[in-house]
Design a protein around this motif. Sequence first.
Motif, PDB file in Angstrom:
ATOM      1  N   ILE A  68       0.860  -1.183   0.000  1.00 34.41           N
ATOM      2  CA  ILE A  68       0.000   0.000   0.000  1.00 34.41           C
ATOM      3  C   ILE A  68       0.897   1.233   0.000  1.00 34.41           C
ATOM      4  O   ILE A  68       1.920   1.275   0.696  1.00 34.41           O
ATOM      5  CB  ILE A  68      -0.901   0.006   1.249  1.00 34.41           C
ATOM      6  N   SER A  69       0.491   2.251  -0.736  1.00 34.61           N
ATOM      7  CA  SER A  69       1.291   3.475  -0.802  1.00 34.61           C
ATOM      8  C   SER A  69       1.344   4.146   0.573  1.00 34.61           C
ATOM      9  O   SER A  69       0.408   4.029   1.365  1.00 34.61           O
ATOM     10  CB  SER A  69       0.698   4.440  -1.827  1.00 34.61           C
ATOM     11  N   PRO A  70       2.431   4.865   0.876  1.00 34.60           N
ATOM     12  CA  PRO A  70       2.545   5.544   2.176  1.00 34.60           C
ATOM     13  C   PRO A  70       1.405   6.531   2.414  1.00 34.60           C
ATOM     14  O   PRO A  70       0.915   6.662   3.539  1.00 34.60           O
ATOM     15  CB  PRO A  70       3.897   6.264   2.089  1.00 34.60           C
ATOM     16  N   THR A  71       0.956   7.204   1.366  1.00 32.90           N
ATOM     17  CA  THR A  71      -0.144   8.157   1.507  1.00 32.90           C
ATOM     18  C   THR A  71      -1.415   7.436   1.942  1.00 32.90           C
ATOM     19  O   THR A  71      -2.121   7.887   2.844  1.00 32.90           O
ATOM     20  CB  THR A  71      -0.401   8.885   0.165  1.00 32.90           C
ATOM     21  N   MET A  72      -1.703   6.295   1.299  1.00 33.25           N
ATOM     22  CA  MET A  72      -2.890   5.529   1.653  1.00 33.25           C
ATOM     23  C   MET A  72      -2.764   4.989   3.073  1.00 33.25           C
ATOM     24  O   MET A  72      -3.738   4.964   3.825  1.00 33.25           O
ATOM     25  CB  MET A  72      -3.094   4.385   0.661  1.00 33.25           C
ATOM     26  N   GLU A  73      -1.583   4.572   3.471  1.00 33.65           N
ATOM     27  CA  GLU A  73      -1.351   4.057   4.820  1.00 33.65           C
ATOM     28  C   GLU A  73      -1.665   5.134   5.854  1.00 33.65           C
ATOM     29  O   GLU A  73      -2.299   4.864   6.873  1.00 33.65           O
ATOM     30  CB  GLU A  73       0.103   3.591   4.946  1.00 33.65           C
ATOM     31  N   LEU A  74      -1.233   6.380   5.598  1.00 27.82           N
ATOM     32  CA  LEU A  74      -1.522   7.487   6.517  1.00 27.82           C
ATOM     33  C   LEU A  74      -3.020   7.775   6.587  1.00 27.82           C
ATOM     34  O   LEU A  74      -3.560   8.007   7.672  1.00 27.82           O
ATOM     35  CB  LEU A  74      -0.758   8.742   6.095  1.00 27.82           C
ATOM     36  N   ARG A  75      -3.689   7.759   5.426  1.00 27.82           N
ATOM     37  CA  ARG A  75      -5.142   7.998   5.404  1.00 27.82           C
ATOM     38  C   ARG A  75      -5.882   6.927   6.199  1.00 27.82           C
ATOM     39  O   ARG A  75      -6.811   7.223   6.943  1.00 27.82           O
ATOM     40  CB  ARG A  75      -5.665   8.033   3.973  1.00 27.82           C
ATOM     41  N   LEU A  76      -5.481   5.679   6.024  1.00 28.35           N
ATOM     42  CA  LEU A  76      -6.118   4.584   6.756  1.00 28.35           C
ATOM     43  C   LEU A  76      -5.906   4.733   8.265  1.00 28.35           C
ATOM     44  O   LEU A  76      -6.842   4.547   9.048  1.00 28.35           O
ATOM     45  CB  LEU A  76      -5.571   3.234   6.286  1.00 28.35           C
ATOM     46  N   SER A  77      -4.696   5.070   8.666  1.00 31.20           N
ATOM     47  CA  SER A  77      -4.402   5.250  10.097  1.00 31.20           C
ATOM     48  C   SER A  77      -5.241   6.368  10.685  1.00 31.20           C
ATOM     49  O   SER A  77      -5.790   6.236  11.791  1.00 31.20           O
ATOM     50  CB  SER A  77      -2.923   5.556  10.306  1.00 31.20           C
ATOM     51  N   ALA A  78      -5.335   7.496   9.972  1.00 30.03           N
ATOM     52  CA  ALA A  78      -6.127   8.630  10.456  1.00 30.03           C
ATOM     53  C   ALA A  78      -7.601   8.253  10.577  1.00 30.03           C
ATOM     54  O   ALA A  78      -8.260   8.595  11.565  1.00 30.03           O
ATOM     55  CB  ALA A  78      -5.955   9.822   9.521  1.00 30.03           C
ATOM     56  N   LEU A  79      -8.117   7.540   9.599  1.00 23.88           N
ATOM     57  CA  LEU A  79      -9.519   7.130   9.655  1.00 23.88           C
ATOM     58  C   LEU A  79      -9.771   6.133  10.782  1.00 23.88           C
ATOM     59  O   LEU A  79     -10.802   6.206  11.458  1.00 23.88           O
ATOM     60  CB  LEU A  79      -9.955   6.520   8.323  1.00 23.88           C
TER      61      LEU A  79
END
Length: 158
Positions: A68-79
């Motif tokens: 998973i892209s780092p950007t998507m990983e950050l979005r998932l963590s925030a959600l």
Amino acid sequence: IAMSNGEASEDFEAISAAAEENQEVGASDADADDGDDDKIQRLVDYTSEMLQQILKRIVAKRINRGNISPTMELRLSALEDEIGKTGICLDEVEEIIELPDFDEKAYYQVAELDADVAAQLASFVKMVATMYRNNPFHNFEHASHVTQSSSKLLSRIV
């Protein structure tokens, strides 16, 4: 859901045992002749082959895609941190699936399946076929046709 080979094998054996029990029950419901058995076997073979081709494409895409892209990983963590904290569940619905860009090279690449995987898939489809009763419409032939049609339709849009 990720499973170890041992867990998958145990699940497969449990399904096999259940299918054998159900096959004995289904045998009393159907007076199938050899022609019907041949037709069912052809449908099992065709459906198994179609599902194998789909699995090969999935494996090839997973190999090419990576993580998973780092950007998507950050979005998932925030959600994940926000979910359940406020409001109603509809407030938590988010557009989260990031569709990858079309990769023509990866699209046409096909991975190979282990012979055991192909054999398990064919056995599973055969078990599913044996669990169907001899109904005039909702039978394995109908299920096979729906599976094939759905696969064809989805291959044209996905």
